[in-house]
Design an enzyme around this catalytic site. Structure first.
Site, PDB file in Angstrom:
ATOM      1  N   VAL A 183     -13.489  -0.222  -8.945  1.00  0.00           N
ATOM      2  CA  VAL A 183     -13.545   0.860  -7.962  1.00  0.00           C
ATOM      3  C   VAL A 183     -14.215   2.068  -8.619  1.00  0.00           C
ATOM      4  O   VAL A 183     -13.754   2.548  -9.655  1.00  0.00           O
ATOM      5  CB  VAL A 183     -12.140   1.243  -7.460  1.00  0.00           C
ATOM      6  CG1 VAL A 183     -12.215   2.403  -6.474  1.00  0.00           C
ATOM      7  CG2 VAL A 183     -11.462   0.042  -6.795  1.00  0.00           C
ATOM      8  N   THR A 208       7.043   1.223  -4.508  1.00  0.00           N
ATOM      9  CA  THR A 208       6.828  -0.072  -5.166  1.00  0.00           C
ATOM     10  C   THR A 208       6.151  -1.032  -4.196  1.00  0.00           C
ATOM     11  O   THR A 208       5.218  -1.758  -4.557  1.00  0.00           O
ATOM     12  CB  THR A 208       8.156  -0.659  -5.669  1.00  0.00           C
ATOM     13  OG1 THR A 208       8.683   0.181  -6.695  1.00  0.00           O
ATOM     14  CG2 THR A 208       7.960  -2.054  -6.240  1.00  0.00           C
ATOM     15  N   HIS A 218       2.479  -0.108  -3.802  1.00  0.00           N
ATOM     16  CA  HIS A 218       1.743  -0.579  -4.985  1.00  0.00           C
ATOM     17  C   HIS A 218       1.485  -2.081  -4.891  1.00  0.00           C
ATOM     18  O   HIS A 218       0.350  -2.546  -5.106  1.00  0.00           O
ATOM     19  CB  HIS A 218       2.573  -0.241  -6.224  1.00  0.00           C
ATOM     20  CG  HIS A 218       1.990  -0.684  -7.522  1.00  0.00           C
ATOM     21  ND1 HIS A 218       1.345   0.179  -8.392  1.00  0.00           N
ATOM     22  CD2 HIS A 218       1.976  -1.906  -8.134  1.00  0.00           C
ATOM     23  CE1 HIS A 218       0.948  -0.488  -9.460  1.00  0.00           C
ATOM     24  NE2 HIS A 218       1.327  -1.757  -9.335  1.00  0.00           N
ATOM     25  N   GLU A 219       2.515  -2.853  -4.565  1.00  0.00           N
ATOM     26  CA  GLU A 219       2.357  -4.316  -4.536  1.00  0.00           C
ATOM     27  C   GLU A 219       1.498  -4.769  -3.361  1.00  0.00           C
ATOM     28  O   GLU A 219       0.746  -5.748  -3.477  1.00  0.00           O
ATOM     29  CB  GLU A 219       3.734  -4.989  -4.482  1.00  0.00           C
ATOM     30  CG  GLU A 219       4.635  -4.707  -5.688  1.00  0.00           C
ATOM     31  CD  GLU A 219       4.008  -5.072  -7.023  1.00  0.00           C
ATOM     32  OE1 GLU A 219       3.050  -5.873  -7.056  1.00  0.00           O
ATOM     33  OE2 GLU A 219       4.474  -4.537  -8.047  1.00  0.00           O
ATOM     34  N   TRP A 262      -5.845   1.376 -14.315  1.00  0.00           N
ATOM     35  CA  TRP A 262      -6.420   1.338 -15.668  1.00  0.00           C
ATOM     36  C   TRP A 262      -7.072  -0.009 -15.992  1.00  0.00           C
ATOM     37  O   TRP A 262      -7.572  -0.210 -17.101  1.00  0.00           O
ATOM     38  CB  TRP A 262      -5.354   1.684 -16.720  1.00  0.00           C
ATOM     39  CG  TRP A 262      -4.243   0.688 -16.840  1.00  0.00           C
ATOM     40  CD1 TRP A 262      -4.125  -0.313 -17.766  1.00  0.00           C
ATOM     41  CD2 TRP A 262      -3.074   0.577 -16.011  1.00  0.00           C
ATOM     42  NE1 TRP A 262      -2.979  -1.028 -17.560  1.00  0.00           N
ATOM     43  CE2 TRP A 262      -2.309  -0.501 -16.485  1.00  0.00           C
ATOM     44  CE3 TRP A 262      -2.606   1.294 -14.902  1.00  0.00           C
ATOM     45  CZ2 TRP A 262      -1.103  -0.884 -15.890  1.00  0.00           C
ATOM     46  CZ3 TRP A 262      -1.410   0.911 -14.310  1.00  0.00           C
ATOM     47  CH2 TRP A 262      -0.678  -0.165 -14.803  1.00  0.00           C
TER      48      TRP A 262
END
Length: 355
Positions: A289, A263, A266-267, A278
């Site tokens: 990207v 997590t 990701h952050e 997405w």
């Protein structure tokens, strides 16, 4: 004769300076910003998740927080535009494509190969302050071992390619990269606070402000509530709220599907200007990207390969998706190229690297 030569030299210098200015103008004109956006569909996505208990197991609130900040701060969109322009100019100056995306335009081929830029910045070290805020903020709640394992996970994830973990048949091995970041613990602060849930309105940051946010990354560990694992602030936001908030159950190695410290990985990706894989806008919207394929929505659990949407295989193992921690294990060269300009001269986080 001497005067004539000096005059000619001055004239030549003037033309050279004009040419340089012209080249700079031309280069800026060549930077395609037509695909750039700031607002996303994150608000409606989160509402749908709350209505569907089945899909409410994992949630990052960074994009909904960004939408809220954009509504409150009318100058933020312009700041983010300028950061994006700087990023694209930096990448273009290294000879890479000026339009990075592979999303809504249909260019999200599963096997787009992007070379890492040579920026001469080496491994960029980011000093980290950790603020632990709980009714009992002692090591009984968040242990020192959790702090240690979280730092170890960040250092591993931003340096390891992990190509040996890629599933058989994938074409993504050429995309996995060493992003070139390290993280050093600058200090851990523990605050006893009776508040049981902090939400995503940055109130924990208001009560326990960040320390030197221009040169340090600040992480708050608390109970967020609402099924939120964490959220981060994108570059360009207010320094008073700059940093990352993580739920304690997902901080460090705690066990369970989201208990391997990813997590935070990701952050931190959001903190370093990465969007969700997405694009938070279905196949029509991009994450800026080129080597991350277009995707219709987030992926959860631990999908088998290939998981196909938008006519290409999703990069479900990317840290910027929503899969289980043990099923995500890569950044791409394109994501690396997007993060690092922040630390170059005039970059939004340049002070962290002494630039």
């Amino acid at each position: 004769m001497k005067k004539l030569l000096l005059s000619m030299a001055a004239l030549a210098f003037l033309f050279t300076a004009c040419d340089a200015d012209k080249n700079e103008i031309v280069q800026e004109q060549q930077i395609d910003m037509s695909d750039f956006y700031v607002y996303t569909d994150a608000d409606s996505d989160e509402a749908a998740k709350s209505d569907n208990k089945k899909n409410a197991s994992k949630s990052c609130a960074s994009m909904t927080v960004l939408n809220r900040q954009l509504n409150k701060n009318k100058g933020l969109a312009k700041k983010m535009y300028n950061i994006e322009l700087h990023t694209r100019k930096f990448i273009a100056g290294k000879g890479k494509p000026t339009k990075p995306g592979g999303g809504g335009g249909g260019g999200g081929d599963s096997d787009v190969d992007v070379a890492p830029i040579e920026d001469n910045m080496g491994v960029i070290d980011i000093p980290v302050y950790i603020h632990i805020v709980y009714p009992d903020a002692s090591t009984k709640t968040i242990s020192n071992e959790q702090v240690t394992t979280q730092m170890a996970t960040l250092n591993a994830d931003f340096r390891d390619k992990n190509t040996d973990q890629l599933p058989s048949g994938t074409t993504f091995a050429n995309d996995a990269t060493d992003a070139g970041f390290s993280f050093s613990l600058a200090g851990t602060f523990r605050y006893d606070d009776s508040k049981s849930s902090w939400g995503t309105n940055n109130s924990v940051k208001a009560d326990y402000p960040p320390i030197n946010p221009e040169t340090h990354m600040n992480i708050w560990v608390c109970n967020i509530g609402g099924g939120i694992l964490g959220y981060a602030q994108f570059p360009g936001g207010n320094e008073a709220t700059d940093g990352i908030v993580l739920g304690g159950d997902y901080f460090g190695n705690t066990g369970g599907p989201y208990g391997a410290g990813r997590t935070a990985t990701h952050e931190v990706g959001h903190y370093l200007n990465l969007r969700h894989i997405w694009g938070d806008g279905r196949c029509r919207q991009d994450d800026f990207v080129a080597d991350t394929p277009s995707s219709n929505s987030s992926n959860g659990g631990c999908p088998t390969f290939p998981s196909v949407s938008c006519k290409t295989a999703d990069m479900t193992m990317n840290y910027m998706d929503y899969t289980y921690d043990n099923c995500m294990y890569m950044f791409t060269d394109g994501q690396r190229n997007r993060m690092r300009p922040l630390f170059a001269q005039n970059g939004a986080r340049a002070a962290m690297a002494g630039n």
